[in-house]
Design a protein around this motif. Sequence first.
Motif, PDB file in Angstrom:
ATOM      1  N   SER A  65      -5.103 -25.193  20.785  1.00 45.35           N
ATOM      2  CA  SER A  65      -5.369 -24.528  19.517  1.00 45.35           C
ATOM      3  C   SER A  65      -6.839 -24.672  19.163  1.00 45.35           C
ATOM      4  N   MET A  66      -7.389 -23.669  18.542  1.00 48.04           N
ATOM      5  CA  MET A  66      -8.807 -23.690  18.185  1.00 48.04           C
ATOM      6  C   MET A  66      -9.140 -24.888  17.293  1.00 48.04           C
ATOM      7  N   ARG A  67      -8.198 -25.314  16.456  1.00 47.13           N
ATOM      8  CA  ARG A  67      -8.496 -26.410  15.530  1.00 47.13           C
ATOM      9  C   ARG A  67      -8.394 -27.775  16.199  1.00 47.13           C
ATOM     10  N   MET A 105      -8.621 -33.888  13.300  1.00 47.70           N
ATOM     11  CA  MET A 105      -7.408 -34.618  12.957  1.00 47.70           C
ATOM     12  C   MET A 105      -6.236 -33.657  12.850  1.00 47.70           C
ATOM     13  N   ARG A 106      -5.037 -34.237  12.920  1.00 47.93           N
ATOM     14  CA  ARG A 106      -3.851 -33.410  12.767  1.00 47.93           C
ATOM     15  C   ARG A 106      -3.798 -32.806  11.371  1.00 47.93           C
ATOM     16  N   ARG A 107      -3.206 -31.647  11.296  1.00 45.81           N
ATOM     17  CA  ARG A 107      -3.019 -30.997   9.991  1.00 45.81           C
ATOM     18  C   ARG A 107      -1.969 -31.784   9.188  1.00 45.81           C
ATOM     19  N   ALA A 108      -2.361 -32.171   8.025  1.00 47.04           N
ATOM     20  CA  ALA A 108      -1.418 -32.886   7.164  1.00 47.04           C
ATOM     21  C   ALA A 108      -0.276 -31.946   6.765  1.00 47.04           C
ATOM     22  N   HIS A 109       0.908 -32.512   6.531  1.00 52.89           N
ATOM     23  CA  HIS A 109       2.071 -31.691   6.196  1.00 52.89           C
ATOM     24  C   HIS A 109       1.810 -30.904   4.914  1.00 52.89           C
ATOM     25  N   GLY A 110       1.881 -29.599   5.036  1.00 50.62           N
ATOM     26  CA  GLY A 110       1.693 -28.745   3.883  1.00 50.62           C
ATOM     27  C   GLY A 110       0.263 -28.629   3.414  1.00 50.62           C
ATOM     28  N   GLY A 111      -0.650 -29.223   4.163  1.00 51.59           N
ATOM     29  CA  GLY A 111      -2.036 -29.206   3.715  1.00 51.59           C
ATOM     30  C   GLY A 111      -2.943 -28.557   4.741  1.00 51.59           C
ATOM     31  N   SER A 112      -4.217 -28.787   4.573  1.00 49.84           N
ATOM     32  CA  SER A 112      -5.205 -28.196   5.466  1.00 49.84           C
ATOM     33  C   SER A 112      -5.740 -29.251   6.416  1.00 49.84           C
ATOM     34  N   PRO A 113      -6.378 -28.828   7.495  1.00 48.98           N
ATOM     35  CA  PRO A 113      -6.937 -29.800   8.435  1.00 48.98           C
ATOM     36  C   PRO A 113      -7.954 -30.690   7.736  1.00 48.98           C
ATOM     37  N   THR A 114      -7.993 -31.916   8.157  1.00 48.99           N
ATOM     38  CA  THR A 114      -8.934 -32.846   7.544  1.00 48.99           C
ATOM     39  C   THR A 114      -9.586 -33.694   8.618  1.00 48.99           C
ATOM     40  N   MET A 115     -10.831 -34.065   8.392  1.00 49.86           N
ATOM     41  CA  MET A 115     -11.550 -34.903   9.333  1.00 49.86           C
ATOM     42  C   MET A 115     -11.524 -36.367   8.895  1.00 49.86           C
ATOM     43  N   SER A 116     -10.982 -36.662   7.726  1.00 48.54           N
ATOM     44  CA  SER A 116     -11.094 -38.010   7.174  1.00 48.54           C
ATOM     45  C   SER A 116      -9.776 -38.761   7.127  1.00 48.54           C
ATOM     46  N   THR A 117      -8.651 -38.044   7.098  1.00 52.66           N
ATOM     47  CA  THR A 117      -7.360 -38.721   7.031  1.00 52.66           C
ATOM     48  C   THR A 117      -6.434 -38.158   8.087  1.00 52.66           C
ATOM     49  N   GLY A 118      -5.321 -38.836   8.262  1.00 53.19           N
ATOM     50  CA  GLY A 118      -4.347 -38.377   9.235  1.00 53.19           C
ATOM     51  C   GLY A 118      -4.642 -38.920  10.621  1.00 53.19           C
TER      52      GLY A 118
END
Length: 505
Positions: free
Chosen positions: A427-429, A394-407
């Motif tokens: 990108s690797m992520r 998933m996209r990196r949330a603003h100011g946060g870390s990558p997540t597989m559950s939201t976004g």
Amino acid sequence: MKKAHPTGLLHYAHGKSVTQVTLAHLKDKPAHAMSSSSSSIGISSGVKSAAAKLLGGGNGSRALSFVGGNGSSKSSSGVTKVGSLGNSYTNSYIPNFNYDGKGSYLVFNVGDAIFISDLNSQDKDPIKSIHFSTSNPISHAFDPDAKDGHDLLVGLNSGDVYSVSLRQQLQDGGKKLVGAQHYNKDGCVNNSRCTSIAWVPNGDGTFVVAHADGNMYVYEKSKDGSGDPSFSVIKDPTQFSVSHARYSKNPVSRWHICQGSINSIAFSSDGAYIATVGRDGYLRVFDFKTEQLVCGGKSYYGALLCCTWSMDGKYILTGGEDDLVQVWSMEERKIVAWGEGHSSWVSGVAFDSYWSAPNSDGSGENIVYRFGSVGQDTQVLLWDLEMEELVVPMRRAHGGSPTMSTGSQSAHWDNAYPVGTLQPSPSMRDVPKLSPLVVHRVHTEPLSGLIFTQESVLTVCREGHIKIWTRPTSSNEGPSTTSDSLSGTSMKDKPLFSGKGGNRQ
């Protein structure tokens, strides 16, 4: 027991040659066969010996077990053929002039020679050697459906290319090519190294030769091989371009692919598309008939060294200096997965076209793809690709870390890339990661290629050692104490290529 020839046996220049091994299935009469009947393995420098292990076998299973030294059915099932190239065995070759040539053969080059071995014979020596006086053979390819007998291509370091009949070579008692057609003689069209060579599937004698200067040439076996086609000057070396011969001679066209070496080429099984990988780190996929770029993109970093197609033409594997196995989707025209598991350059990739998932729904659609990779880390890795099981980042949330559950899904996954564009390295992520099912160190030297056959899996190291691992039989599909997995170590050795003056290790 292993035998190895004296270290000083091969001339220094020979040891620096790039070696290939081609598996050739020779039939009595031309018959329908899949392009997978011919598989090539590229081997890097320092070739000193050739060895093989042959264990019986059946069909593969998800258990990934390979019958080892103590097979459950016959004591001979664990026989392993191992040996070396001695400095005198080529002088002891005695041809069988009544030999019909039917069977499976291992064609490989060491130094200034091509050697041919009967894959299924108990004979310890290669049955044929062919020597080249002016330049070392580098690459070769076999066409199981050749109509006029010329089914073997050999490309040299000088750029020269020969087409010959494999059966005719086997029946001849000499050490030179017989009945050969010579193309690009003395490098008259291109004098750079022939890095990769391939028959066009269903191409009626058409073949393609890739060179170290970034050019690729198309030849037609039916046309004269000695003429100068007089191609136009390449105006912009940074751009892809195709030039056609002004006269009806070989080569019929020149494809300028890239700056720097083309390291490998591979056709889809129907011959519609050709994939190239190169020193510049790009995979490029072309429509062979229309001569148009379809898609492609860059490695995470470094050169790409190898590429291959799935039998249905839906996926392409590449490997290279970024230690990753890239999985490309033709439908989406982008990387859909990265295989992480090698600790050094990935030098060989192959789909297992003979394996089918036990849970196949019978619809004819591939649910799971099995493939393998080998690297300079001396390991063979086996993988399963199941697209429905991939976790899309998933996209990196603003100011946060990558997540597989939201976004929302990563931008890399929003849509397919337009036709005819090369994408930058994602990108690797942004790309789903695959983990290998099996990781096994099978050689002491860096590995350089692998081949899947119906009965076995061949792994090859850059020193020229070939190991052939059996597939489990139906009785071994479940857990068994009598069958080795690929991670097992119990193997019995028996010489295959023997030579005088060898040293036991």
